[in-house]
Design an enzyme around this catalytic site. Sequence first.
Site, PDB file in Angstrom:
ATOM      1  CB  CYS A  37      -0.887  -0.082   1.244  1.00 35.89           C
ATOM      2  SG  CYS A  37      -1.687   1.433   1.735  1.00 35.89           S
ATOM      3  CB  CYS A  40       0.571   1.724   4.125  1.00 43.68           C
ATOM      4  SG  CYS A  40      -1.137   1.159   4.066  1.00 43.68           S
TER       5      CYS A  40
END
Length: 114
Positions: A37, A40
Site C-alpha cells: 500500500c 501506508c
Amino acid sequence: MSDNSNIFDVTEGNFDELVIAASLQQAIMVDFWADWCPPCRALTPVLEKIITETDSTLQLAKVEVDDNMHLAGRYGLRGFPTVILFQAGEERGRFSGFKPQAEIEAFIEQQLNL
C-alpha cells in the site's frame, strides 16, 4: 522500523495486551498498514516523526494487516492505512488514508483533549 521504544509491532496474539491493556496507562495509536500500500508507506515516517516528538506521551503500535486479518475484521477496517487511537482501553477515534503531519497532530489533540 524505528529504534524508538514507543514504536513497536503488534500481532493478533499480543494486541489485547500491548494495545488495549496498555492504553489504560498511556494513549496508543495503532497503524493498520500493508506493505503493498503506497499511502501506508508514505504515512509511516509521518507517524514515527510525531511519536518521536511527543516525548513518550503517545505510543505507536504497527499492525501489518496481511498477517493479522482478524484484527482488521475486528475493527471493521475497509481501507488502508487506517489509524485508530486507543485510550483507557477504548477506541477514541480513527482516520483512514494518508494525512499530513499537521492534520494528524490536530486529530490527536482533538481525540485526547490536549
